[in-house]
Each structure stands twice: as C-alpha cells, then as structure tokens.
Scaffold this active site. Structure first.
Site, PDB file in Angstrom:
ATOM      1  N   THR A   8      -9.035  61.511   3.825  1.00  0.00           N
ATOM      2  CA  THR A   8      -9.060  62.967   3.994  1.00  0.00           C
ATOM      3  C   THR A   8      -8.440  63.672   2.792  1.00  0.00           C
ATOM      4  OG1 THR A   8      -8.916  62.768   6.401  1.00  0.00           O
ATOM      5  CG2 THR A   8      -8.309  64.877   5.445  1.00  0.00           C
ATOM      6  N   ASP A  51     -10.054  70.867   4.823  1.00  0.00           N
ATOM      7  CA  ASP A  51     -11.359  71.518   4.671  1.00  0.00           C
ATOM      8  C   ASP A  51     -11.205  72.941   4.154  1.00  0.00           C
ATOM      9  OD1 ASP A  51     -12.721  69.307   5.520  1.00  0.00           O
ATOM     10  OD2 ASP A  51     -13.139  70.048   7.538  1.00  0.00           O
TER      11      ASP A  51
END
Length: 208
Positions: free
Chosen positions: A32, A91
C-alpha cells in the site's frame, strides 16, 4: 461506474503477482505505502515536466497494481480496519499528487486563460475527489449509507489519465480542460447525490 469492472479485471490480471508477494513474505501494508510513494513520485515528476504520455502510462499501471494489497490481505486472512484505513488514506494522497501534477503542468505549459482554467479545474477535481469518499465514510460512521454517485475513484482516475494520455499523444490541450470540467461536474453531482441520500435516511422513518 467503472469501479466494479476495473476491480474484477485487476483481480484476474494481478492475482499471480499477489500470490507471489505473499509467498515472499511482503505485507499488504508495505505494498500500500510503496504504491502510493511510486504513484505520487511519478505524478509529481513526469506530469509537471511535460512527460504526459509516460506519466499517464506509468500511473495507469500503478493504479491497476493498487488492487494488490487488498488481494494479499484476503489471501492471508489479514483484512482489518487498519488496512482499510491505510489504503483509503494513501489513495487520497496519490489522487492529490495526480491532480496537482496536472495543475502544475497546465501552469507551466499552457498560456494565459487556458492554463489558468485547466489548473483551476484540476484543483477543483482534487478537492471534490476528497469530498466524495469523505461523504460516504461520514455517512457510514453515522450508521447510514451513501453508495451512490457517478464519480468513484476508478472513474475519476480513468478520465484524467486518458485525457492526459491523449494530450501527450498530440491532441489539443483543451481535451484535458474539457475532461477536467466534466469530471468536476460529475464529482460535484456525486457529492449532492450522497448528501440527498443521507438526508433521506436521516428523516424519521428513512430507510438505512
């Protein structure tokens, strides 16, 4: 909305990579954070320096690879609220880098009003791109849902990266300006849709 279809494609295409990383002992959190660092670096170096084609292609691949951490978490049975929080936060950072890169490119390479308009629209998309997921998350924290809207993350990134690629391949810069304007409208409409949905649920007798 393209999110569901894109997720299905990514699962099929990158499942072997996810299984390989699991066997190598790489954690989903590492993937991530690494993906966010790579995406942000590409967006803030390639786009502002005018390498639009390379930037769009590199970012497109990295966006697809963004599905890896979720696949790895499911494979290892380590799905958690922390992982979901980390993924959502990363994100937002990656998305901000993409639209910031577009804005800087517009100010550097486009003249006058077109450059200012394009940069301004990129910043509007950046802001609304943060409000869209926030509205959903806030609704869920209050026990309601807001699973509606035109402009999910996959849709926003697809629109901007395709437009960047087309301009990089020689189409007029106005193509990107129009794409950003449409994306801003779709994002604003999505926010309004979610607000209306939550407002309906919050009324006495409203369905959750």
């Amino acid at each position: 909305m393209l999110s569901t279809n894109a997720r299905g494609f990514a699962q099929a295409a990158f499942g072997p990579a996810a299984r390989l990383l699991v066997r190598l002992g790489v954690s989903p959190d590492t993937v991530t954070v690494t993906g966010t660092v790579l995406s942000s670096t590409a967006a803030l170096t390639l786009l502002p320096t005018g390498h639009l084609t390379a930037g769009a292609l590199v970012l497109g691949v990295l966006v697809l690879f963004d599905n890896l951490d979720g696949q790895m978490a499911r494979l290892t049975g380590t799905e958690s609220r922390w992982g979901a929080f980390l993924d959502s936060t990363m994100d937002r950072l990656a998305d901000a880098a993409v639209f910031s890169g577009v804005a800087v490119w517009a100010l550097r390479y486009l003249d006058g009003a077109l450059g200012n308009l394009t940069a301004g629209l990129a910043l509007v998309c950046l802001v609304l791109g943060g409000v869209v997921p926030y509205a959903k998350a806030r609704a869920e924290s209050l026990g309601m849902t807001a699973d509606v809207g035109l402009a999910e993350r996959a849709d926003r990134l697809l629109v901007v990266l395709v437009a960047v690629l087309l301009v990089g391949l020689g189409l007029p810069a106005a193509v990107l300006t129009v794409a950003l304007a449409l994306l801003a409208l779709a994002s604003a409409y999505t926010v309004l849709q979610r607000m209306r949905t939550v407002h309906t649920q919050s009324r006495p007798g409203g369905a959750a």
